[in-house]
Design a protein around this motif. Structure first.
Motif, PDB file in Angstrom:
ATOM      1  N   SER A  74       0.794  -1.216   0.063  1.00 38.36           N
ATOM      2  CA  SER A  74      -0.208   0.069  -0.151  1.00 38.36           C
ATOM      3  C   SER A  74       0.928   1.116  -0.096  1.00 38.36           C
ATOM      4  CB  SER A  74      -0.834  -0.320   1.431  1.00 38.36           C
ATOM      5  OG  SER A  74      -1.585   1.087   1.228  1.00 38.36           O
ATOM      6  N   GLU A  75       1.829   1.118   1.007  1.00 40.33           N
ATOM      7  CA  GLU A  75       2.891   2.386   0.823  1.00 40.33           C
ATOM      8  C   GLU A  75       3.389   2.754  -0.404  1.00 40.33           C
ATOM      9  OE1 GLU A  75       2.614   0.074   3.409  1.00 40.33           O
ATOM     10  OE2 GLU A  75       2.511   0.964   5.483  1.00 40.33           O
ATOM     11  N   ASN A  80       7.574   5.536 -16.374  1.00 39.68           N
ATOM     12  CA  ASN A  80       7.746   6.315 -15.368  1.00 39.68           C
ATOM     13  C   ASN A  80       7.293   5.676 -14.039  1.00 39.68           C
ATOM     14  OD1 ASN A  80       8.847   9.360 -16.066  1.00 39.68           O
ATOM     15  ND2 ASN A  80       7.147   8.582 -17.538  1.00 39.68           N
ATOM     16  N   LEU A  81       7.268   4.568 -13.951  1.00 41.58           N
ATOM     17  CA  LEU A  81       7.327   3.651 -12.628  1.00 41.58           C
ATOM     18  C   LEU A  81       8.672   3.907 -11.921  1.00 41.58           C
ATOM     19  CD1 LEU A  81       5.551   0.501 -13.522  1.00 41.58           C
ATOM     20  CD2 LEU A  81       4.517   2.320 -12.215  1.00 41.58           C
ATOM     21  N   PRO A  82       8.737   4.228 -10.535  1.00 46.01           N
ATOM     22  CA  PRO A  82       9.973   4.477 -10.093  1.00 46.01           C
ATOM     23  C   PRO A  82      10.550   3.046 -10.050  1.00 46.01           C
ATOM     24  CG  PRO A  82       8.148   4.309  -8.438  1.00 46.01           C
ATOM     25  CD  PRO A  82       7.514   4.551  -9.813  1.00 46.01           C
ATOM     26  N   ILE A 134       4.407   5.055  -5.923  1.00 47.65           N
ATOM     27  CA  ILE A 134       4.180   5.125  -7.378  1.00 47.65           C
ATOM     28  C   ILE A 134       3.430   6.158  -7.743  1.00 47.65           C
ATOM     29  CG2 ILE A 134       3.233   4.001  -9.356  1.00 47.65           C
ATOM     30  CD1 ILE A 134       4.232   1.343  -7.624  1.00 47.65           C
ATOM     31  N   ASN A 135       2.146   6.495  -7.048  1.00 51.32           N
ATOM     32  CA  ASN A 135       1.084   7.482  -7.305  1.00 51.32           C
ATOM     33  C   ASN A 135       1.945   8.818  -7.462  1.00 51.32           C
ATOM     34  OD1 ASN A 135      -0.929   5.748  -7.855  1.00 51.32           O
ATOM     35  ND2 ASN A 135      -1.956   6.170  -5.753  1.00 51.32           N
TER      36      ASN A 135
END
Length: 197
Positions: free
Chosen positions: A5-6, A126-128, A11-12
Protein backbone atom coordinates in the motif's frame (compact mmCIF):
# COMPACT_ATOMS: atom_id res chain seq x y z
CA UNK A 1 5.31 -7.72 3.92
CA UNK A 2 2.39 -5.36 4.24
CA UNK A 3 4.15 -2.47 2.50
CA UNK A 4 2.51 -2.70 -0.91
CA UNK A 5 0.00 0.00 0.00
CA UNK A 6 2.81 2.41 0.89
CA UNK A 7 4.67 1.51 -2.32
CA UNK A 8 1.52 2.21 -4.38
CA UNK A 9 1.43 5.67 -2.78
CA UNK A 10 5.09 6.21 -3.80
CA UNK A 11 4.21 5.13 -7.36
CA UNK A 12 1.24 7.53 -7.43
CA UNK A 13 3.44 10.39 -6.23
CA UNK A 14 6.04 9.62 -8.91
CA UNK A 15 3.37 9.58 -11.63
CA UNK A 16 1.89 12.88 -10.35
CA UNK A 17 5.29 14.55 -10.35
CA UNK A 18 6.75 13.10 -13.57
CA UNK A 19 3.85 12.35 -15.93
CA UNK A 20 0.59 13.91 -14.82
CA UNK A 21 1.98 17.24 -13.63
CA UNK A 22 0.10 19.71 -15.84
CA UNK A 23 -3.14 21.56 -15.12
CA UNK A 24 -5.30 19.11 -17.10
CA UNK A 25 -4.45 16.39 -14.52
CA UNK A 26 -4.85 18.64 -11.48
CA UNK A 27 -8.12 17.14 -10.23
CA UNK A 28 -7.14 13.52 -10.95
CA UNK A 29 -7.75 11.00 -8.16
CA UNK A 30 -5.03 8.57 -7.07
CA UNK A 31 -6.24 5.64 -5.00
CA UNK A 32 -4.15 2.99 -3.33
CA UNK A 33 -4.85 -0.75 -3.31
CA UNK A 34 -8.34 -1.80 -4.37
CA UNK A 35 -10.06 -5.13 -3.80
CA UNK A 36 -13.05 -6.41 -5.72
CA UNK A 37 -16.13 -6.35 -3.49
CA UNK A 38 -19.37 -8.17 -4.20
CA UNK A 39 -22.72 -6.48 -3.82
CA UNK A 40 -26.23 -7.82 -4.35
CA UNK A 41 -28.25 -5.42 -6.50
CA UNK A 42 -31.79 -6.49 -7.45
CA UNK A 43 -30.93 -10.19 -6.95
CA UNK A 44 -27.83 -9.87 -9.14
CA UNK A 45 -24.41 -10.24 -7.57
CA UNK A 46 -22.15 -7.51 -8.91
CA UNK A 47 -18.49 -6.82 -8.27
CA UNK A 48 -16.74 -3.47 -8.14
CA UNK A 49 -13.34 -2.20 -7.01
CA UNK A 50 -13.19 -0.67 -3.54
CA UNK A 51 -10.51 0.76 -1.32
CA UNK A 52 -10.97 -1.04 2.00
CA UNK A 53 -9.65 0.57 5.17
CA UNK A 54 -8.37 -1.56 8.05
CA UNK A 55 -11.62 -0.87 9.92
CA UNK A 56 -13.58 -2.40 7.02
CA UNK A 57 -14.82 0.91 5.62
CA UNK A 58 -15.19 0.58 1.85
CA UNK A 59 -14.72 3.44 -0.63
CA UNK A 60 -16.01 2.43 -4.05
CA UNK A 61 -14.10 3.43 -7.16
CA UNK A 62 -16.95 4.91 -9.15
CA UNK A 63 -16.60 5.79 -12.80
CA UNK A 64 -17.05 9.53 -12.48
CA UNK A 65 -16.60 11.89 -15.42
CA UNK A 66 -16.10 14.87 -13.12
CA UNK A 67 -12.48 13.67 -12.81
CA UNK A 68 -10.11 13.74 -15.77
CA UNK A 69 -8.53 10.55 -14.51
CA UNK A 70 -8.63 8.02 -11.68
CA UNK A 71 -5.90 5.51 -10.86
CA UNK A 72 -6.00 2.54 -8.53
CA UNK A 73 -3.84 -0.54 -8.00
CA UNK A 74 -4.77 -4.22 -7.62
CA UNK A 75 -2.67 -7.00 -6.12
CA UNK A 76 -3.15 -9.90 -8.53
CA UNK A 77 -0.83 -12.40 -6.78
CA UNK A 78 2.00 -12.70 -4.28
CA UNK A 79 4.92 -15.11 -4.27
CA UNK A 80 7.66 -15.64 -1.69
CA UNK A 81 11.19 -17.05 -1.68
CA UNK A 82 13.47 -17.58 1.30
CA UNK A 83 17.20 -17.22 1.13
CA UNK A 84 19.90 -17.56 3.73
CA UNK A 85 22.87 -15.29 3.34
CA UNK A 86 26.04 -15.63 5.37
CA UNK A 87 26.71 -12.61 7.59
CA UNK A 88 30.12 -13.30 9.17
CA UNK A 89 29.15 -16.81 10.18
CA UNK A 90 25.60 -15.91 11.21
CA UNK A 91 22.73 -16.79 8.89
CA UNK A 92 20.53 -13.91 7.81
CA UNK A 93 17.14 -15.14 6.75
CA UNK A 94 15.88 -12.98 3.94
CA UNK A 95 12.46 -13.10 2.35
CA UNK A 96 11.94 -12.05 -1.25
CA UNK A 97 8.33 -11.12 -1.97
CA UNK A 98 7.12 -10.56 -5.51
CA UNK A 99 3.80 -8.83 -5.99
CA UNK A 100 2.17 -9.07 -9.42
CA UNK A 101 0.22 -5.85 -9.71
CA UNK A 102 -2.23 -4.15 -12.03
CA UNK A 103 -2.50 -0.38 -12.28
CA UNK A 104 -5.97 0.53 -13.54
CA UNK A 105 -6.66 3.93 -15.04
CA UNK A 106 -10.09 5.40 -15.79
CA UNK A 107 -9.81 8.47 -18.01
CA UNK A 108 -11.75 11.09 -19.90
CA UNK A 109 -10.03 11.29 -23.30
CA UNK A 110 -11.42 14.77 -24.05
CA UNK A 111 -9.94 16.25 -20.90
CA UNK A 112 -6.61 14.44 -21.12
CA UNK A 113 -6.05 14.99 -24.85
CA UNK A 114 -3.85 11.88 -24.96
CA UNK A 115 -4.40 8.55 -26.66
CA UNK A 116 -4.23 5.21 -24.86
CA UNK A 117 -0.80 4.24 -26.17
CA UNK A 118 0.80 7.47 -24.96
CA UNK A 119 -0.78 7.26 -21.51
CA UNK A 120 0.23 3.62 -21.04
CA UNK A 121 3.77 4.23 -22.35
CA UNK A 122 4.22 7.26 -20.11
CA UNK A 123 3.14 5.30 -17.04
CA UNK A 124 5.34 2.30 -17.89
CA UNK A 125 8.35 4.56 -18.48
CA UNK A 126 7.84 6.48 -15.24
CA UNK A 127 7.26 3.76 -12.68
CA UNK A 128 9.99 4.41 -10.13
CA UNK A 129 12.52 1.60 -10.74
CA UNK A 130 13.68 1.51 -7.12
CA UNK A 131 12.90 3.21 -3.84
CA UNK A 132 15.20 5.75 -2.27
CA UNK A 133 17.39 4.74 0.68
CA UNK A 134 15.11 6.74 2.98
CA UNK A 135 11.99 5.01 1.63
CA UNK A 136 13.61 1.57 2.02
CA UNK A 137 14.59 2.36 5.61
CA UNK A 138 11.13 3.68 6.47
CA UNK A 139 9.48 0.56 5.04
CA UNK A 140 12.02 -1.85 6.56
CA UNK A 141 13.10 -3.22 3.18
CA UNK A 142 16.61 -4.09 2.06
CA UNK A 143 15.68 -3.70 -1.63
CA UNK A 144 12.72 -2.93 -3.84
CA UNK A 145 12.44 -2.95 -7.63
CA UNK A 146 9.38 -1.88 -9.60
CA UNK A 147 8.92 -2.47 -13.31
CA UNK A 148 6.27 -2.91 -15.98
CA UNK A 149 5.92 -6.55 -17.06
CA UNK A 150 5.08 -6.09 -20.69
CA UNK A 151 1.32 -6.31 -20.84
CA UNK A 152 -1.02 -3.37 -21.00
CA UNK A 153 -4.67 -3.80 -21.89
CA UNK A 154 -6.22 -0.79 -23.59
CA UNK A 155 -9.56 -2.36 -24.47
CA UNK A 156 -11.86 -0.48 -22.08
CA UNK A 157 -14.64 -3.05 -22.22
CA UNK A 158 -12.30 -5.93 -21.31
CA UNK A 159 -10.96 -4.05 -18.27
CA UNK A 160 -14.42 -2.84 -17.26
CA UNK A 161 -15.80 -6.41 -17.33
CA UNK A 162 -12.84 -7.66 -15.28
CA UNK A 163 -13.28 -4.99 -12.62
CA UNK A 164 -17.05 -4.32 -12.67
CA UNK A 165 -18.69 -7.71 -13.06
CA UNK A 166 -22.37 -8.07 -13.93
CA UNK A 167 -22.69 -4.33 -14.46
CA UNK A 168 -23.73 -3.10 -17.89
CA UNK A 169 -20.95 -1.48 -19.89
CA UNK A 170 -22.21 2.01 -20.75
CA UNK A 171 -19.04 3.99 -21.43
CA UNK A 172 -19.36 7.20 -23.39
CA UNK A 173 -17.03 7.45 -26.40
CA UNK A 174 -14.74 9.83 -24.53
CA UNK A 175 -14.32 7.44 -21.58
CA UNK A 176 -11.46 4.97 -21.43
CA UNK A 177 -10.19 2.33 -19.03
CA UNK A 178 -6.70 0.83 -19.22
CA UNK A 179 -4.65 -1.59 -17.20
CA UNK A 180 -0.87 -1.94 -16.93
CA UNK A 181 0.71 -4.95 -15.27
CA UNK A 182 3.80 -4.41 -13.16
CA UNK A 183 5.88 -6.20 -10.55
CA UNK A 184 7.11 -5.12 -7.14
CA UNK A 185 10.05 -7.21 -5.94
CA UNK A 186 10.93 -6.58 -2.29
CA UNK A 187 13.49 -8.15 -0.03
CA UNK A 188 13.46 -7.93 3.75
CA UNK A 189 14.91 -9.71 6.74
CA UNK A 190 12.65 -12.01 8.72
CA UNK A 191 14.01 -10.39 11.87
CA UNK A 192 12.83 -6.94 10.70
CA UNK A 193 9.24 -7.97 10.14
CA UNK A 194 6.83 -7.27 12.98
CA UNK A 195 3.14 -7.87 12.40
CA UNK A 196 2.32 -5.73 15.44
CA UNK A 197 3.63 -2.46 13.96
Amino acid sequence: MPKISEISTIINTSLKENVFNTSRFQSAVYYGIADLVKENINDTVTTKPCIIANDGECTSVIIDDTYPMQIYHRIMSLSFEQSTEDNYGEPVRMIKETATMSLVLIADRNRLQMDAENIVSAIAANLPPTLTAAELATLGLSSCQIYATGEAVIDSEVIFNREYRNIEYLFKPNAAMFSINYLIEMEFSKSCFDICE
